[in-house]
Design an enzyme around this catalytic site. Structure first.
Site, PDB file in Angstrom:
ATOM      1  N   GLY A 103       0.812  -1.209   0.000  1.00 18.33           N
ATOM      2  CA  GLY A 103       0.000   0.000   0.000  1.00 18.33           C
ATOM      3  C   GLY A 103       0.843   1.255   0.000  1.00 18.33           C
ATOM      4  O   GLY A 103       0.393   2.329  -0.398  1.00 18.33           O
ATOM      5  N   ARG A 104       2.037   1.128   0.491  1.00 22.73           N
ATOM      6  CA  ARG A 104       2.920   2.296   0.449  1.00 22.73           C
ATOM      7  C   ARG A 104       4.369   1.868   0.257  1.00 22.73           C
ATOM      8  O   ARG A 104       5.302   2.539   0.695  1.00 22.73           O
ATOM      9  CB  ARG A 104       2.779   3.118   1.707  1.00 22.73           C
ATOM     10  CG  ARG A 104       3.043   2.301   2.949  1.00 22.73           C
ATOM     11  CD  ARG A 104       3.580   3.174   3.961  1.00 22.73           C
ATOM     12  NE  ARG A 104       3.423   2.551   5.251  1.00 22.73           N
ATOM     13  CZ  ARG A 104       3.499   3.216   6.357  1.00 22.73           C
ATOM     14  NH1 ARG A 104       3.717   4.489   6.330  1.00 22.73           N
ATOM     15  NH2 ARG A 104       3.379   2.609   7.499  1.00 22.73           N
ATOM     16  N   LYS A 123       9.716   2.948   0.641  1.00 20.90           N
ATOM     17  CA  LYS A 123       8.552   2.913   1.535  1.00 20.90           C
ATOM     18  C   LYS A 123       8.132   4.359   1.772  1.00 20.90           C
ATOM     19  O   LYS A 123       8.951   5.171   2.220  1.00 20.90           O
ATOM     20  CB  LYS A 123       8.929   2.232   2.845  1.00 20.90           C
ATOM     21  CG  LYS A 123       7.736   1.972   3.758  1.00 20.90           C
ATOM     22  CD  LYS A 123       8.099   0.990   4.849  1.00 20.90           C
ATOM     23  CE  LYS A 123       6.980   0.859   5.878  1.00 20.90           C
ATOM     24  NZ  LYS A 123       7.333  -0.064   6.943  1.00 20.90           N
ATOM     25  N   ARG A 200       6.136 -12.262   1.152  1.00 19.70           N
ATOM     26  CA  ARG A 200       5.635 -12.555   2.504  1.00 19.70           C
ATOM     27  C   ARG A 200       4.808 -13.830   2.522  1.00 19.70           C
ATOM     28  O   ARG A 200       4.357 -14.285   1.466  1.00 19.70           O
ATOM     29  CB  ARG A 200       4.738 -11.390   2.960  1.00 19.70           C
ATOM     30  CG  ARG A 200       5.468 -10.086   3.037  1.00 19.70           C
ATOM     31  CD  ARG A 200       4.719  -8.984   2.263  1.00 19.70           C
ATOM     32  NE  ARG A 200       5.597  -7.830   2.024  1.00 19.70           N
ATOM     33  CZ  ARG A 200       5.809  -6.879   2.908  1.00 19.70           C
ATOM     34  NH1 ARG A 200       5.158  -6.897   4.035  1.00 19.70           N
ATOM     35  NH2 ARG A 200       6.641  -5.903   2.651  1.00 19.70           N
ATOM     36  N   ASP A 270       1.177 -10.926   6.778  1.00 22.40           N
ATOM     37  CA  ASP A 270       1.703 -10.097   5.686  1.00 22.40           C
ATOM     38  C   ASP A 270       3.003  -9.411   6.095  1.00 22.40           C
ATOM     39  O   ASP A 270       3.643  -8.765   5.277  1.00 22.40           O
ATOM     40  CB  ASP A 270       0.667  -9.047   5.255  1.00 22.40           C
ATOM     41  CG  ASP A 270       0.193  -8.192   6.413  1.00 22.40           C
ATOM     42  OD1 ASP A 270      -0.396  -8.750   7.356  1.00 22.40           O
ATOM     43  OD2 ASP A 270       0.429  -6.970   6.396  1.00 22.40           O
ATOM     44  N   ASN A 271       3.381  -9.557   7.357  1.00 18.63           N
ATOM     45  CA  ASN A 271       4.646  -8.973   7.810  1.00 18.63           C
ATOM     46  C   ASN A 271       5.690 -10.049   8.102  1.00 18.63           C
ATOM     47  O   ASN A 271       6.649  -9.806   8.837  1.00 18.63           O
ATOM     48  CB  ASN A 271       4.424  -8.119   9.061  1.00 18.63           C
ATOM     49  CG  ASN A 271       3.646  -6.848   8.746  1.00 18.63           C
ATOM     50  OD1 ASN A 271       3.632  -6.402   7.609  1.00 18.63           O
ATOM     51  ND2 ASN A 271       3.011  -6.265   9.745  1.00 18.63           N
ATOM     52  N   ASP A 280       9.238  -4.970   7.973  1.00 17.14           N
ATOM     53  CA  ASP A 280       8.161  -4.044   8.328  1.00 17.14           C
ATOM     54  C   ASP A 280       8.259  -3.582   9.779  1.00 17.14           C
ATOM     55  O   ASP A 280       7.518  -4.030  10.664  1.00 17.14           O
ATOM     56  CB  ASP A 280       6.778  -4.656   8.053  1.00 17.14           C
ATOM     57  CG  ASP A 280       6.399  -4.487   6.581  1.00 17.14           C
ATOM     58  OD1 ASP A 280       7.259  -4.038   5.809  1.00 17.14           O
ATOM     59  OD2 ASP A 280       5.250  -4.785   6.212  1.00 17.14           O
TER      60      ASP A 280
HETATM   61  P1  AMP Z   1       1.285  -2.710   8.100  1.00 21.73           P
HETATM   62  O1  AMP Z   1       0.408  -2.870   9.269  1.00 21.73           O
HETATM   63  O2  AMP Z   1       2.119  -1.463   8.119  1.00 21.73           O
HETATM   64  O3  AMP Z   1       2.084  -3.913   7.776  1.00 21.73           O
HETATM   65  O4  AMP Z   1       0.317  -2.487   6.863  1.00 21.73           O
HETATM   66  C1  AMP Z   1      -0.739  -3.322   6.525  1.00 21.73           C
HETATM   67  C2  AMP Z   1      -1.253  -2.965   5.151  1.00 21.73           C
HETATM   68  O5  AMP Z   1      -1.638  -1.598   5.111  1.00 21.73           O
HETATM   69  C3  AMP Z   1      -0.238  -3.143   4.028  1.00 21.73           C
HETATM   70  O6  AMP Z   1      -0.928  -3.538   2.892  1.00 21.73           O
HETATM   71  C4  AMP Z   1       0.316  -1.760   3.876  1.00 21.73           C
HETATM   72  O7  AMP Z   1       0.893  -1.565   2.623  1.00 21.73           O
HETATM   73  C5  AMP Z   1      -0.908  -0.895   4.112  1.00 21.73           C
HETATM   74  N1  AMP Z   1      -0.583   0.443   4.595  1.00 21.73           N
HETATM   75  C6  AMP Z   1      -0.063   0.789   5.797  1.00 21.73           C
HETATM   76  N2  AMP Z   1       0.118   2.114   5.877  1.00 21.73           N
HETATM   77  C7  AMP Z   1      -0.294   2.634   4.696  1.00 21.73           C
HETATM   78  C8  AMP Z   1      -0.358   3.955   4.140  1.00 21.73           C
HETATM   79  N3  AMP Z   1       0.040   5.024   4.821  1.00 21.73           N
HETATM   80  N4  AMP Z   1      -0.840   4.074   2.887  1.00 21.73           N
HETATM   81  C9  AMP Z   1      -1.246   3.007   2.190  1.00 21.73           C
HETATM   82  N5  AMP Z   1      -1.220   1.760   2.647  1.00 21.73           N
HETATM   83  C10 AMP Z   1      -0.747   1.564   3.876  1.00 21.73           C
HETATM   84 MG    MG Z   2       3.267  -4.594   6.482  1.00 21.92          MG
END
Ligand code: AMP
Ligand code: MG
Length: 522
Positions: A103-104, A123, A200, A270-271, A280
């Site tokens: 997502g980012r 990132k 992942r 996913d992490n 992550d």
């Molecule tokens: P995380 O908990 O950081 O591992 O993120 C879980 C999901 O949310 C993953 O698909 C990330 O890419 C997405 N995600 C987290 N933060 C953001 C953001 N600021 N913009 C877009 N997607 C995000």
């Molecule tokens: Mg993640």
């Protein structure tokens, strides 16, 4: 960057999303989507790792170039590359979450250097088809935490993604840190991180959940061919070997986390990397007072699913999800279950050896379970700093009395006045046992200390240290980032001029946001 050798194995060989627009969507029958980073409005390099640059084929001089700034901030795309975001799914906090994806995060390309392959990933470089409801950006605070911690972990000898660069984007990002209705603008940042790949557990879960079994097979085979080339044999045998290898490297990684007191904070599937590397860095934290129930992640404060002491069980749970994802290729539960069962038994036996090595004990001892449990119970009787406790075990001789030995580690106590009565008795009893074990060893005090110093770090990225670097950086002072980066390159060495970082968490940090309380907001 003339020595950067571009390779695009992932995008050349795996199914791409035919849609190339940058719109949020569900992506089926593909494992990635092409997407370009968003151009930053005023990029500025804060820090870069010369070691990581050299590892991938970039010279120290080139780090200062405009090209480096442009490429690793997302301003410019390297020739012969097509950036992409990966599609994956996952279980979050124990629940199936469906499609997640980068997502980012945006993968720039793969490169080859000295016969090794690396994927370079930004990132915080803007939206992708997987950004769901968010903006695809990252704030300076979380980027500093990721940048520093990944490198600190590497120098601790813990498998991890690496950090190449930390840049300011020049853009403002709106975040509500505690999700309590107080959003504020923060500085945006972009980190370039480096790993063999960013695949992942959730990458496999996604294909199986969608019943895309042909793609699943192709994807698993791609992984084996490039990342696990030592795996040979019949296809089913290979898939099992692949799973076994991931289980082994994951176990080794968690063992390291437990050794140094690292709490990941968001062990969603996913992490979890298929390379068994720490990936992550979000609301992670380091144990200060030893407390197996501690988690830094406020989002998880109710259930404490991802608490320190639960990390091995969660790793196994996550491996179950990977096993389920691979099952359609194997169609036999038993061999997968065997691997999953042995995960915990092998972990337990490795864990004992690891703790004994922290204590400088090499000869097996009787009743080691009880001896270790007694220590871990004592560590919780009164707040005891884990890092200082273990490190200071190098401060006494095996001929010392239990009282003297205890005195050597008293700096680890947050409330020394509490060490009396039964707490004192318990400690003296444990030290009596410990000294007896030490006296059964043939190693000298000097040899023991050397062994201990190699597994008991002196310097870790305590939560408040990262926060101090963040507070200074917010005011435009990046010197603490550089200082901590250098300090953490030699975590096991004495650095007398840096002794101030070998200290308990200061009182102000006990309940400060960013130090003991972190959220996923980043
Ligand atoms: P995380 O908990 O950081 O591992 O993120 C879980 C999901 O949310 C993953 O698909 C990330 O890419 C997405 N995600 C987290 N933060 C953001 C953001 N600021 N913009 C877009 N997607 C995000
Ligand atoms: Mg993640």
């Amino acid at each position: 960057m003339k020595n950067l050798t571009i390779r695009n194995r992932f995008t050349n060989e795996l199914p791409a999303d035919p849609d190339e627009t940058n719109e949020i969507r569900q992506v089926s029958k593909a494992v990635f989507s092409y997407v370009n980073p968003t151009k930053p409005s005023n990029p500025k390099l804060i820090h870069a790792s010369e070691e990581v640059a050299e590892m991938i084929g970039i010279s120290a001089d080139e780090i200062q170039s405009e090209e480096f700034l442009n490429v690793f901030s997302g301003e410019e795309i390297l020739p012969h590359t097509r950036p992409y975001a990966m599609c994956y799914a996952g279980h979050q906090f124990g629940n199936w979450a469906g499609q997640l994806g980068d997502g980012r995060a945006i993968n720039l390309t793969e490169v080859e250097h000295d016969n090794q392959f690396f994927t370079l990933q930004l990132k915080g470089a803007g939206k992708t088809p997987y950004s769901r409801t968010a903006d695809g950006l990252a704030v300076l605070r979380s980027s500093i935490r990721e940048y520093l911690c990944a490198e600190a972990m590497y120098y601790l000898g813990i498998p991890t993604t690496r950090s190449l660069s930390l840049m300011l984007s020049g853009d403002e990002v709106l975040r509500d840190i505690l999700y309590n209705g107080n959003p504020a603008y923060e500085k945006g940042a972009v980190v370039c991180r480096v790993a063999p790949s960013f695949i992942r557990f959730g990458s496999f879960e996604m294909l199986t959940a969608r019943n895309e079994l042909k793609n699943l097979k192709e994807f698993v085979e791609y992984n084996i061919k490039y990342y696990f080339p030592e795996i040979k044999g019949e296809p089913k045998e290979q898939y099992l070997q692949f799973f076994k290898t991931v289980a082994n490297t994951t176990r080794e990684m968690i063992l390291h986390w437990q050794r140094v007191g690292f709490v990941h904070g968001v062990m969603n599937t996913d992490n979890m990397s298929i390379h068994g590397i720490t990936i992550d860095y979000g609301p992670y934290g380091w144990l200060e007072n030893y407390d197996p129930n501690w988690t830094p992640n406020t989002t998880d404060s109710q259930n404490r699913r991802y608490r320190f002491g639960n990390q091995p069980q969660i790793a196994q749970w996550n491996l179950y999800q990977l096993a389920n994802a691979l099952y359609p290729l194997i169609n036999e539960a038993e061999p997968l279950e065997k691997i999953l069962e042995s995960f915990i038994t092998e972990f337990d036996s490795d864990y004992k050896k690891m703790i004994l090595s922290k204590l400088g004990l090499v000869t097996p001892i009787e009743n080691d379970d009880e001896f270790i449990a007694y220590l871990e119970s004592n560590l919780q009787l009164s707040e005891t700093d884990m890092t200082i406790f273990y490190r200071n075990l190098n401060k006494f001789k095996k001929t010392d009395s239990p009282e003297n030995a205890l005195k050597s580690i008293e700096d680890a106590f947050y409330n020394p006045e509490e060490i009396k009565d039964t707490i004192l008795d318990n400690w003296l009893l444990w030290f009596t046992d410990y000294l007896e074990h030490l006296n059964n060893e043939t190693t000298s005090d000097e040899e023991r200390n050397k062994l201990q110093n190699a597994v008991n770090p002196k310097y870790v990225l305590r939560n408040y240290m990262a926060q101090l670097a963040i507070d200074a950086a917010d005011k435009g002072d990046y010197s603490l980032i550089a200082e901590l980066y250098e300090l953490l390159k030699k975590p096991y060495e004495e650095q007398p001029e840096k002794e101030r970082w070998f200290a308990k968490r200061p009182d102000w940090a006990r309940s400060k946001v960013g130090c003991s309380m972190l959220s996923c907001s980043s």
